[in-house]
Write a protein that holds these residues in place. Sequence first.
Motif, PDB file in Angstrom:
ATOM      1  N   ASP A  86     -13.256   5.169   8.261  1.00  0.00           N
ATOM      2  CA  ASP A  86     -13.046   4.828   6.853  1.00  0.00           C
ATOM      3  C   ASP A  86     -13.736   5.846   5.975  1.00  0.00           C
ATOM      4  O   ASP A  86     -14.535   6.652   6.441  1.00  0.00           O
ATOM      5  CB  ASP A  86     -13.600   3.415   6.557  1.00  0.00           C
ATOM      6  N   ASP A 132      -7.849  11.886   9.757  1.00  0.00           N
ATOM      7  CA  ASP A 132      -7.636  10.909  10.821  1.00  0.00           C
ATOM      8  C   ASP A 132      -6.772  11.463  11.957  1.00  0.00           C
ATOM      9  O   ASP A 132      -7.008  11.182  13.127  1.00  0.00           O
ATOM     10  CB  ASP A 132      -6.981   9.640  10.237  1.00  0.00           C
ATOM     11  N   ASN A 185      -7.097  -3.948  -3.519  1.00  0.00           N
ATOM     12  CA  ASN A 185      -7.353  -4.558  -2.208  1.00  0.00           C
ATOM     13  C   ASN A 185      -8.837  -4.758  -1.953  1.00  0.00           C
ATOM     14  O   ASN A 185      -9.503  -5.435  -2.723  1.00  0.00           O
ATOM     15  CB  ASN A 185      -6.684  -3.732  -1.114  1.00  0.00           C
ATOM     16  N   ASN A 202     -12.272 -14.799   1.389  1.00  0.00           N
ATOM     17  CA  ASN A 202     -11.307 -15.099   2.449  1.00  0.00           C
ATOM     18  C   ASN A 202     -11.842 -16.035   3.521  1.00  0.00           C
ATOM     19  O   ASN A 202     -11.112 -16.459   4.405  1.00  0.00           O
ATOM     20  CB  ASN A 202     -10.750 -13.799   3.047  1.00  0.00           C
ATOM     21  N   LYS A 214      -1.376 -17.399  -0.027  1.00  0.00           N
ATOM     22  CA  LYS A 214      -1.021 -17.884  -1.346  1.00  0.00           C
ATOM     23  C   LYS A 214      -1.256 -19.377  -1.557  1.00  0.00           C
ATOM     24  O   LYS A 214      -1.197 -19.835  -2.686  1.00  0.00           O
ATOM     25  CB  LYS A 214       0.453 -17.552  -1.650  1.00  0.00           C
ATOM     26  N   THR A 254     -10.665  -8.584   4.079  1.00  0.00           N
ATOM     27  CA  THR A 254      -9.341  -8.898   3.530  1.00  0.00           C
ATOM     28  C   THR A 254      -8.473  -9.777   4.427  1.00  0.00           C
ATOM     29  O   THR A 254      -7.458 -10.287   3.980  1.00  0.00           O
ATOM     30  CB  THR A 254      -8.579  -7.604   3.203  1.00  0.00           C
ATOM     31  N   LYS A 300      -6.061  16.205   2.630  1.00  0.00           N
ATOM     32  CA  LYS A 300      -5.248  16.461   3.830  1.00  0.00           C
ATOM     33  C   LYS A 300      -3.768  16.587   3.483  1.00  0.00           C
ATOM     34  O   LYS A 300      -3.339  16.243   2.385  1.00  0.00           O
ATOM     35  CB  LYS A 300      -5.464  15.365   4.867  1.00  0.00           C
ATOM     36  N   THR A 350      -4.232 -16.742  -4.188  1.00  0.00           N
ATOM     37  CA  THR A 350      -4.965 -15.472  -4.283  1.00  0.00           C
ATOM     38  C   THR A 350      -3.982 -14.322  -4.400  1.00  0.00           C
ATOM     39  O   THR A 350      -2.844 -14.405  -3.949  1.00  0.00           O
ATOM     40  CB  THR A 350      -5.878 -15.240  -3.075  1.00  0.00           C
ATOM     41  N   ASP A 373      -9.977  -2.926   5.936  1.00  0.00           N
ATOM     42  CA  ASP A 373     -11.224  -3.674   5.894  1.00  0.00           C
ATOM     43  C   ASP A 373     -10.994  -5.130   6.257  1.00  0.00           C
ATOM     44  O   ASP A 373     -11.155  -6.029   5.429  1.00  0.00           O
ATOM     45  CB  ASP A 373     -11.854  -3.546   4.498  1.00  0.00           C
ATOM     46  N   ARG A 395      -3.667 -10.097  -6.523  1.00  0.00           N
ATOM     47  CA  ARG A 395      -4.422  -8.963  -7.055  1.00  0.00           C
ATOM     48  C   ARG A 395      -4.415  -8.887  -8.565  1.00  0.00           C
ATOM     49  O   ARG A 395      -3.667  -9.559  -9.241  1.00  0.00           O
ATOM     50  CB  ARG A 395      -3.972  -7.629  -6.444  1.00  0.00           C
ATOM     51  N   GLN A 426       0.833  -1.189   0.000  1.00  0.00           N
ATOM     52  CA  GLN A 426       0.000   0.000   0.000  1.00  0.00           C
ATOM     53  C   GLN A 426       0.873   1.247   0.000  1.00  0.00           C
ATOM     54  O   GLN A 426       2.063   1.206   0.313  1.00  0.00           O
ATOM     55  CB  GLN A 426      -0.925  -0.011   1.229  1.00  0.00           C
TER      56      GLN A 426
HETATM   57  N1  MGD Z   1      -7.157 -13.445  -0.348  1.00  0.00           N
HETATM   58  C1  MGD Z   1      -6.286 -12.481  -0.136  1.00  0.00           C
HETATM   59  N2  MGD Z   1      -6.531 -11.549   0.783  1.00  0.00           N
HETATM   60  C2  MGD Z   1      -5.622 -10.571   0.996  1.00  0.00           C
HETATM   61  C3  MGD Z   1      -4.439 -10.502   0.262  1.00  0.00           C
HETATM   62  C4  MGD Z   1      -4.210 -11.497  -0.709  1.00  0.00           C
HETATM   63  O1  MGD Z   1      -3.191 -11.491  -1.409  1.00  0.00           O
HETATM   64  N3  MGD Z   1      -5.143 -12.466  -0.869  1.00  0.00           N
HETATM   65  N4  MGD Z   1      -3.552  -9.480   0.489  1.00  0.00           N
HETATM   66  C5  MGD Z   1      -3.562  -8.857   1.774  1.00  0.00           C
HETATM   67  C6  MGD Z   1      -2.788  -7.618   1.777  1.00  0.00           C
HETATM   68  S1  MGD Z   1      -1.206  -7.664   1.252  1.00  0.00           S
HETATM   69  C7  MGD Z   1      -3.284  -6.446   2.208  1.00  0.00           C
HETATM   70  S2  MGD Z   1      -2.257  -5.106   2.354  1.00  0.00           S
HETATM   71  C8  MGD Z   1      -4.685  -6.341   2.595  1.00  0.00           C
HETATM   72  C9  MGD Z   1      -5.248  -4.997   2.232  1.00  0.00           C
HETATM   73  O2  MGD Z   1      -6.539  -4.924   2.653  1.00  0.00           O
HETATM   74  P1  MGD Z   1      -7.167  -3.592   3.236  1.00  0.00           P
HETATM   75  O3  MGD Z   1      -6.188  -2.819   3.988  1.00  0.00           O
HETATM   76  O4  MGD Z   1      -8.374  -4.031   3.949  1.00  0.00           O
HETATM   77  O5  MGD Z   1      -7.616  -2.855   1.949  1.00  0.00           O
HETATM   78  P2  MGD Z   1      -7.436  -1.402   1.331  1.00  0.00           P
HETATM   79  O6  MGD Z   1      -8.327  -1.386   0.181  1.00  0.00           O
HETATM   80  O7  MGD Z   1      -6.018  -1.140   1.112  1.00  0.00           O
HETATM   81  O8  MGD Z   1      -7.885  -0.335   2.382  1.00  0.00           O
HETATM   82  C10 MGD Z   1      -8.806  -0.475   3.415  1.00  0.00           C
HETATM   83  C11 MGD Z   1      -9.658   0.706   3.629  1.00  0.00           C
HETATM   84  O9  MGD Z   1      -8.957   1.905   3.806  1.00  0.00           O
HETATM   85  C12 MGD Z   1      -9.810   2.963   3.471  1.00  0.00           C
HETATM   86  N5  MGD Z   1      -9.030   4.190   3.351  1.00  0.00           N
HETATM   87  C13 MGD Z   1      -8.286   4.591   2.322  1.00  0.00           C
HETATM   88  N6  MGD Z   1      -7.690   5.768   2.614  1.00  0.00           N
HETATM   89  C14 MGD Z   1      -8.057   6.105   3.861  1.00  0.00           C
HETATM   90  C15 MGD Z   1      -7.760   7.192   4.722  1.00  0.00           C
HETATM   91  O10 MGD Z   1      -7.014   8.089   4.385  1.00  0.00           O
HETATM   92  N7  MGD Z   1      -8.334   7.182   5.944  1.00  0.00           N
HETATM   93  C16 MGD Z   1      -9.138   6.206   6.352  1.00  0.00           C
HETATM   94  N8  MGD Z   1      -9.623   6.261   7.527  1.00  0.00           N
HETATM   95  N9  MGD Z   1      -9.442   5.172   5.558  1.00  0.00           N
HETATM   96  C17 MGD Z   1      -8.911   5.107   4.341  1.00  0.00           C
HETATM   97  C18 MGD Z   1     -10.498   2.464   2.250  1.00  0.00           C
HETATM   98  O11 MGD Z   1     -11.723   3.096   2.062  1.00  0.00           O
HETATM   99  C19 MGD Z   1     -10.644   0.976   2.537  1.00  0.00           C
HETATM  100  O12 MGD Z   1     -11.917   0.660   2.990  1.00  0.00           O
HETATM  101  O13 MGD Z   1      -5.424  -7.386   2.013  1.00  0.00           O
HETATM  102  C20 MGD Z   1      -4.959  -8.644   2.354  1.00  0.00           C
HETATM  103  N10 MGD Z   1      -5.889  -9.635   1.925  1.00  0.00           N
END
Ligand code: MGD
Lengths: 149, 498, 907
Positions: free
Chosen positions: C638, C687, C792, C865, C882, C617, C660, C784, C613, C786, C545
């Motif tokens: 969020d 935030d 994400n 998931n 993976k 995730t 911001k 799994t 989330d 992207r 990210q």
């Molecule tokens: N099956 C499977 N699942 C995985 C993965 C996979 O390879 N396979 N990969 C994993 C990995 S590496 C990761 S990093 C995760 C990522 O998963 P998440 O971190 O859950 O996903 P994101 O979409 O990066 O961001 C989450 C939330 O941040 C919010 N957001 C964005 N900007 C801001 C902000 O400035 N402030 C606030 N408060 N909220 C904000 C978005 O609206 C979003 O809802 O998923 C994981 N999940």
Amino acid sequence: MQEQVKEILAQEKSKPPNILKALLLLQEQLGHVPVEAVPVIAHTLDVTTAQVAGVLSYYPDLRVSAPGRHLIRVCIGESCFANGCGRLLRTLQDSLRIDVGETAAGGRFTLETMSCAGNCALSPSMIVDRDLHGRLLPSQLDALLDHYR
Amino acid sequence: MSMALRLYLSNDTSARAAGAGLLADAWSERPEVQLIRTSSRGAFFLEPVVERDSPDGRLAWFRVIPEDLPSILSGRGGTPVRSIPFLMQQTRFTFANFGETEPLVLDEYQARGGLQGLETALRITPDAIIEEVRVSQLRGRGGAAFPVWNKWKVAQQAKADEKYVVANADEGDAGTYCDRMILEGDPFRLLEGMLICARAIGADRGYVYCRQEYPAAAATLRAAIHKADEAELLDVDGEFFPIEVVEGAGSYVCGEETALLESIEGRPGVVRAKPPYPAQSGLFGRPTVVSNVLTFATIPNILSWGGAWHAALGTEQSRGTMALQLGGRVKQPGLVEVPFGLTLRQVLDQFGGGMAPGSRFKAVQVGGPLGSLFPASQLDMTICYDAFAQAGAVLGHGGIVVYDHQTEMVDLARHFMAFTAQESCGKCTPCRIGSVRGVEILERIQAGSGTADDLLLLEDLGATMKAASLCALGGRAPYPVLTAIEHFPAEFRNRLRQ
Amino acid sequence: MKLSINNRLVVAEPGETIYEAAKKSGFAIPGLCASDHLNPFGSCRLCLCEIEGQNGTPASCTTLAREGMVVHTESERLNRLRRNLVELYLSEQPHVDRAPEVLQRLAKSLGLRQVRYPQPSHRLDVVDRSNPFFTFDNAACISCARCVRACDEIQGTHALTMLNRGFAARPVAGAAALSGDAAGFVSSNCVSCGACVKECPTGALMEKTIQEQGLPEQTVRTTCAYCGVGCTFEAGVRDGKVVRMVPADDGPSNQGHACMKGRFGWTYNDAPDRLHVPLLKQGNEWVEISWSAALDRIAQEWWRIKQTHGPDALATISSSRGTNEENYLFGKFMRCVIGNNHIDNCARVCHSATVTGMMETLGASAATNSIQDLDLAKLIMIVGANPTESHPVVGARIKQAMRRGVPLIVIDPRRTELAHLAGIHLQLHAGTNVALLNGLGHVVAKEGLIDETFVHARTEGFDDWLNTVAECTPEQTSRVTGVPAHLITEAARRYAKSGGSMCLHGLGVTEHRWGSHGVMALVNLALATGNIGKPGTGINPLRGQNNVQGASDVGCLPTYFAGYQSFDNPDLAAAHLAVTGRPLPAARGMKTPDMWDAALAGQLKTLWIIGYDVAQTDPNLKKVHAALKNLEFLIVQDLFLSETAKLAHLVIPGASFLEKDGTFTNLERRIQRIRKAVEPPNGVLPDWQVVCEVSARMGYPMWYGHPSAIMDEIAQLAPMFAGVSFDRLEAPEGLQWPVPSKEHPGTSLMHERSFPKGRARFVPVDALPPGELPTEAYPLVLITGRILQHYNCGAQTRRTGIMQVVDTDVLEMHAVDAARLDLHDGETVRLVSARGEARLPVIVSERVQPGELFTSFHFPDTDLNQLLSSSADESSKCPEYKVSTVRIEKVLPSGTPSTPMHVMLIT
Ligand SMILES: Nc1nc2c(c(=O)[nH]1)N[C@H]1C(S)=C(S)[C@@H](COP(=O)(O)OP(=O)(O)OC[C@H]3O[C@@H](n4cnc5c(=O)[nH]c(N)nc54)[C@H](O)[C@@H]3O)O[C@H]1N2
Ligand SMILES: Nc1nc2c(c(=O)[nH]1)N[C@H]1C(S)=C(S)[C@@H](COP(=O)(O)OP(=O)(O)OC[C@H]3O[C@@H](n4cnc5c(=O)[nH]c(N)nc54)[C@H](O)[C@@H]3O)O[C@H]1N2
Ligand SMILES: Cc1cc2nc3c(=O)[nH]c(=O)nc-3n(C[C@H](O)[C@H](O)[C@H](O)COP(=O)(O)O)c2cc1C
Ligand code: SF4
Ligand code: SF4
Ligand code: SF4
Ligand code: SF4
Ligand code: SF4
Ligand code: FES
Ligand code: FES
Ligand SMILES: [Mo]
């Protein structure tokens, strides 16, 4: 068609892929390069559809639709111009009732022009399929075409 | 075994178009005849020519039809070849084998001095080869007349994993056919030239880019490559040197060296900006010598007889011989190899034999569709690169087309512009749009709705195309048009709206 | 090299054209087809010049500058030529009055008043609107091919070509135009990177947002908030709204390039369902409450829980999507107000294994080199990463390197775009990295390809490693990994012998049962061959990210304080006390998975989750949902009502990166500014202000006038940021940590002379099997990851035009498996694992091998998931995303028509 295209292209193994060669090969075997085949061609050659389209639309000899059974190409190069290729062309247009680039009713002849057949010492020239004819007179054309009818 | 008589009949495409094929078919079953299919001497106005041996050398019969066989067999009415004025007055070096040998018989090629140049080249160092070429003062015969040694030197000095030699057999200029004759008639000479170049620059691969309109040339060349391979000639410094024949697909601009390379790579034949020059970065980005077929074919003699021999021929700036190709309304169209330095008039008179019956001279065009037009008053022009350059003209690939009194200059001018519009690769603005605008103006004049302003606009457009085009297609396209207006202004003025 | 241009002395570098040299010295030579980003082309001919001693008027953009050259770019002759050229351009416009502005401007400046060609033929008047983000208007085009060249040379996608020749030559996407169809983009392989749009000089290619909302009135420089590449953008603003995002030419990591998401995927910012007001759940209903009520409520609940259950009942998961300053503050809040280290961030599920693996071997856990090193590498090796989709700008750069002839090795079970292009693709079975990397090590050792000098001078533990790899012959390795032995040998030789091999790795290394071991095996290989500490080499995790690197750097970790400092460091403790007035808690905190266990056990009572989330995730979703539901009070902050937010008691809206100020740290340790371009929707607080407000309400006021003051505090407490300040970050290139002092220029290359612990350490690792292996009940391996188009949890990208490109996750399956199971494109199937099930449409794909499946996780409907287990890397707790074993069940009778879907696989 997909399988046929793949089979033909299997003979063209240049690396990196040579799109022009591949298209010429296809045309040789299919008579033309069907537009519908472009995605398969691209995939088989491992290039993009745009790359195929670029080559296909660039070269005058590549055709996307089938020509008539016989392809007449009248040379309009300078030596032939000096020797009256214009009259030759008009005679052909009249007798086949088609314009340059068109195919006569019944699909027997397609009429095209070309630039220099390398036969300038025997101008005017014309190529029918792979046969080269020189020192042509408009009056000889009917007999000559009869030969291909 | 019956003693069949050896008859020599050319297998050249033009000779066949003139009827040689017919003769061969008619006589193929005749036991008393043994047909030897040779290259053509290039006296096409006489084709089909049939020759037989005699104590006086070859005897020839002209414009033969099948029914002439009995007289040929009897020996009646033959003309000694060495007494044909058209040939007698020529200086044949590059075309010395023409009409004499069978194109694909390597022994004959060798017996007449072939491969000696290559042997020399293998004996001496690459630097020495290039030095010999430098001394010869050979300039490229494809159009630009660039010193050949210079390209070789650049390619030799460039560092790269691979280098290439490319023969330009696109011969797109209308009115030219000497490359075709070499490809069909003396292919080993081209291969020998390419091999010498390959050794000089340390090349790994050769290509011949042959226009699609020359199927027989490509086939003959492929057969020759096969034979050369069998004879183990395709070898540069102990490595196999493959030579591939690549066929074009009907694009004139693919004769331009960079577009040609794009086309060999299988892409649209769009011109590349120079620099880098092909000798620095050419095919697949590697150093590449691109030369015309005739240029390569001139090399073997230079290596066997020395650069100085070549430099002794011709004029101050244009050394050696040039293959001129006569066409259009001359009486005797055909190939003429002579040292540089004759005037246009001399060539047309001595070799062309004047105008075709019923024709009156109007203009002559030298150098293909991009060459300038010369009226009668300019026939004393010397055939030499620099004299032409000074007159704002080009010798090009040596095509000479004569127009007669029936030619309408407005129509001819439109024809030229339409050619450019048709063949423009579309990369650069002046040519892509300008050529179409040029056609539009000329069509207005043809239709009788053009004005004097249109002529001025055409001139201004021409100047822009000349100065601004990326390659010589757009850059030279205005020449035939503007010279037509210059020399035949009345024809244009008369067609303007009154 | 010196030359004279228009009688002024100009200095040029070798290889520079006259055009470039002139531009650098402030002369604008007119020109439409030349670009700083593209090779010389020379099609428009406007840049013609005169060179003394040379005939003619060569194009200055294709003519190299030479010493002593005397050039003139202005003269009556040149002016006339240019005027005539512009006249030609105008003459082909179907609507001269609507001719592109550049042409009109040029015409005016050249004194062209009228086109002299009556009724000229003109361009085809066709418009291609099929791309969701931009249109192509052939009428306004000048056929300069900049777009085509951009797609080839910058993006490497080759989606465009010049169609036809001569007058008719024009750019098109794909091959649709051959059959007279204008909709080229949609049927091509265009990935909407926008490079062509940016290069277009006439506006023939134009963003739809601009057409709809007009050109920006001002621009604000900022950093993309999607992935870790950290592309620099100019946000174009009009009437208080962002109308376009254009990548900045001087962006250090992107140099003017971008990808679909950053370039066009920002419109979620104005999505109608953005959260604008805090929401409190009452029963099953959401009730809007005021900001002060919301902030009070958080403070009350947390105060109550802390008093009742003690500090261990409270934890925070901070957002790797947020700024460094925000993340630091959440950490500070936990440490100073709550008094624990129960804070984690999304790095846990991502590259935590990289952190442990690189810490143990190299002593520092971030990319050793920089993105620009891709231009120096002699060989690039990509292990378990898919840059052309996950880090597209880096991916494009790798393709550019390949164009220059740099060899590429890809280690991936899938045939990704780069694997497809690579000279060597080691297509191993998922979960066998350690075996393969040890196998490469074996060849290196056996064939004497060790960099002895480097090993002796800079490392320790080499002999242990030698012993470990001694048994890993190519044949043995081949048996475990499925990779042909000769390829293993060949890859090892090339990697060791290239003279500078750069390794990039991704989640295909980390998200495994033995992820940290995979990273260590990789580091061992680099150490043994001396491929570290030099330009164009190194171990470079492609952090995910936008700020996952930074969130960890500034201490959102249960195991480290900011700057990866241990809690038991007495100096740090003292400094912390001095600066914050509160002691630094010494005990390590809970990692995210520990939090789930604690919540299920009833020990954890409240969680504050910012921008993450987890309910979609994190792996083993049933467990995560159960844990979340077991909490007394769940706060989610969020931009949208995410899956996690739906389970919350209180939802706090967030301000997006466009609203911001702050900093992000990209995957090459580069700290870069984000700047406020527009106001957040009615009163939404960023935030960092939320946490300040809550902290104050809990008796620990944290007041900062501006995020820069927060950065100053970080610099004070973390030596590796000591020299960082917002002032210095104004420089276009930002700062790459470590920046130990105000004078220090930042570090683009790490470990050049020594490692943090002096020597680097070989940590030999043995290959061990993944968490689960195929069985009769679950015969297939699910991988799994992207896809290019979505991001994400998808909360953002699903609210943009990207939905027109891809609107579902799909299950990719090899043709052999599809045939065996009688499945067809678009058919929805049930995917079952020991934990749960998911429904997905199938697509036959050349990207996976038989027996393996792939899908992405960007759409919540599938509950993907649920399938995954809680199996994770031993030391880092990085989940094993993976490898899961599954079976497929047909749900629809054969012949049921498939539901229409938008899908685009990058191959
Ligand atoms: N099956 C499977 N699942 C995985 C993965 C996979 O390879 N396979 N990969 C994993 C990995 S590496 C990761 S990093 C995760 C990522 O998963 P998440 O971190 O859950 O996903 P994101 O979409 O990066 O961001 C989450 C939330 O941040 C919010 N957001 C964005 N900007 C801001 C902000 O400035 N402030 C606030 N408060 N909220 C904000 C978005 O609206 C979003 O809802 O998923 C994981 N999940
Ligand atoms: N478009 C887009 N970009 C993103 C994201 C996104 O969601 N969408 N997410 C961002 C985030 S949070 C992250 S962490 C990064 C992740 O970026 P990447 O690391 O590229 O992520 P993945 O696609 O999950 O996995 C990378 C590759 O690992 C391979 N792989 C799976 N198992 C193995 C194995 O056992 N060995 C090897 N060698 N390879 C294996 C997969 O086939 C896949 O091609 O991307 C970031 N960028
Ligand atoms: C439009 C155009 C067409 C050309 N066609 C040919 C051709 O058909 N054959 C050829 O040898 N050279 C042709 N040339 C010249 C080549 O670009 C190049 O100069 C030549 O092949 C080099 O060989 P040389 O040095 O032996 O002349 C053409 C040039 C232009 C601009
Ligand atoms: S330019 Fe004139 S003087 Fe020079 S060589 Fe040619 S003919 Fe002779
Ligand atoms: S002058 Fe014509 S052929 Fe030559 S590059 Fe320009 S457009 Fe192409
Ligand atoms: S948006 Fe990117 S991928 Fe699509 S055509 Fe333009 S340059 Fe190519
Ligand atoms: S769309 Fe733009 S960049 Fe592409 S050719 Fe037309 S004017 Fe040039
Ligand atoms: S590559 Fe990453 S940082 Fe750059 S525009 Fe795309 S998502 Fe944003
Ligand atoms: S001009 Fe017609 S054959 Fe040469
Ligand atoms: S800018 Fe040089 S030709 Fe277009
Ligand atoms: Mo991630």
